[in-house]
Design an enzyme around this catalytic site. Structure first.
Site, mmCIF file in Angstrom:
data_model
loop_
_atom_site.group_PDB
_atom_site.id
_atom_site.type_symbol
_atom_site.label_atom_id
_atom_site.label_comp_id
_atom_site.label_asym_id
_atom_site.label_seq_id
_atom_site.Cartn_x
_atom_site.Cartn_y
_atom_site.Cartn_z
ATOM 1 C CG ASN A 106 -88.544 -101.642 16.930
ATOM 2 O OD1 ASN A 106 -89.142 -100.976 17.768
ATOM 3 N ND2 ASN A 106 -88.338 -102.953 17.095
ATOM 4 C CG ASP A 144 -92.316 -107.122 23.370
ATOM 5 O OD1 ASP A 144 -92.588 -107.115 22.151
ATOM 6 O OD2 ASP A 144 -91.403 -107.820 23.852
HETATM 7 C C1 FPP Z 1 -93.782 -104.376 20.048
HETATM 8 O O1 FPP Z 1 -94.548 -105.442 19.610
HETATM 9 C C2 FPP Z 1 -94.315 -103.119 19.612
HETATM 10 C C3 FPP Z 1 -93.711 -102.240 18.763
HETATM 11 C C4 FPP Z 1 -92.409 -102.438 18.115
HETATM 12 C C5 FPP Z 1 -94.331 -100.987 18.401
HETATM 13 C C6 FPP Z 1 -95.137 -100.390 19.491
HETATM 14 C C7 FPP Z 1 -96.139 -99.576 18.846
HETATM 15 C C8 FPP Z 1 -97.389 -99.395 19.255
HETATM 16 C C9 FPP Z 1 -97.997 -99.894 20.499
HETATM 17 C C10 FPP Z 1 -98.296 -98.653 18.441
HETATM 18 C C11 FPP Z 1 -97.727 -97.459 17.844
HETATM 19 C C12 FPP Z 1 -97.451 -96.400 18.796
HETATM 20 C C13 FPP Z 1 -97.723 -95.153 18.552
HETATM 21 C C14 FPP Z 1 -97.317 -94.113 19.506
HETATM 22 C C15 FPP Z 1 -98.451 -94.782 17.341
HETATM 23 P P1 FPP Z 1 -93.855 -106.464 18.646
HETATM 24 O O2 FPP Z 1 -94.166 -106.075 17.253
HETATM 25 O O3 FPP Z 1 -92.397 -106.523 18.961
HETATM 26 O O4 FPP Z 1 -94.566 -107.798 19.029
HETATM 27 P P2 FPP Z 1 -93.953 -109.260 18.978
HETATM 28 O O5 FPP Z 1 -92.795 -109.288 19.919
HETATM 29 O O6 FPP Z 1 -95.084 -110.118 19.435
HETATM 30 O O7 FPP Z 1 -93.551 -109.493 17.552
#
Ligand code: FPP
Length: 246
Positions: A69, A21
């Protein structure tokens, strides 16, 4: 002494689960688009995966895309799907080099067809690898998984394959997407949020939870070692008292 040197290799968790996250906040902090945060998040995942192999963690399960998501802005969902496809295709060689088997859990059928096909192909290519199993939770939610397991068991009763009395914890676990894995001993969530957000709810009944303020793109090998050292300081009692554990 660094955290790596403090790890007791004889008491490693077999299975680590991670809620990656903070990609969006990491990008925002730098005045960049959220997409850049996700791209940097992939670099963290790559480093963590390689570190897991190096120290001997057998299972790594990461929450890459939750059912919830799908409600993000369409551009971000599309970007994440594209990133997933390009990452799978670019990193299959890294998985093979590190002897890592790729696995996916979740409602995979709900992903774009190209994702499904490329995932299938990468899983096929890495299926004989043995050092570590990397599981991507994609379009995953634990409540969805538990409801699916209940539905499958109900169907088996209806078809006369099992009786209601056959339904116990073991039978239930065997219907989950994680049937071939031990439950995670350690769950890490980055970015300062103290929630499990619908991730592996059944499997985390006795998991040690580790929360860190570090945002996922900044979470690298040393952060992983720190989490493992913290885990190893804990006493896992499983409902017993300390004296019974000796
Ligand atoms: C959370 O950060 C992350 C995600 C929803 C996606 C996780 C994906 C990756 C690490 C990369 C993709 C993975 C693969 C396997 C290709 P957030 O967007 O919720 O961050 P925030 O809470 O700061 O908005």
């Amino acid at each position: 002494m660094g955290f790596k040197e403090q790890i007791d290799l004889t008491r490693l968790p077999q299975h680590i689960a991670i809620i990656m996250d903070g990609n969006g906040r990491w990008a925002k902090n730098q005045g960049k688009f959220r997409a850049l945060g996700h791209e940097s998040g992939v670099l963290s995942l790559k480093e963590i995966m390689e570190s897991c192999v190096e120290i001997g963690i057998k299972y790594l399960t990461v929450y890459a895309f939750s059912t919830e998501n799908w409600s993000r802005p369409t551009e971000e969902v599309n970007f994440l799907m594209e990133l997933l496809i390009s990452t799978i295709n670019q990193e299959t060689a890294t998985l093979t080099k590190n002897n890592i088997k790729l696995n996916a859990i979740g409602n995979i059928a709900s992903l774009p067809q190209k994702c499904i096909d490329d995932l299938d192909s990468a899983m096929q290519k890495t299926s004989a690898n043995t050092s570590c199993t990397l599981t991507l939770a994609l379009s995953y939610s634990a409540k969805w998984e538990i409801a699916e397991a209940a539905r499958k068991l109900a169907q088996q009763v209806k078809d006369g394959k099992i009786t209601v009395e056959d339904i116990n914890e073991e039978a239930f676990s065997s219907q989950l997407t994680t049937l071939d894995m031990p439950d995670p001993e350690l769950m890490i969530r980055t970015s300062g949020e103290h929630r499990v957000s619908n991730f592996l709810l059944w499997q985390m009944a006795y998991t040690e939870l580790y929360f860190t303020e570090t945002l996922w793109p900044d979470f690298r090998s040393e952060s992983l070692y720190e989490a493992i050292v913290d885990y190893q300081k804990r006493e896992r009692r499983f409902g017993k008292i300390s004296e019974q554990l000796i």
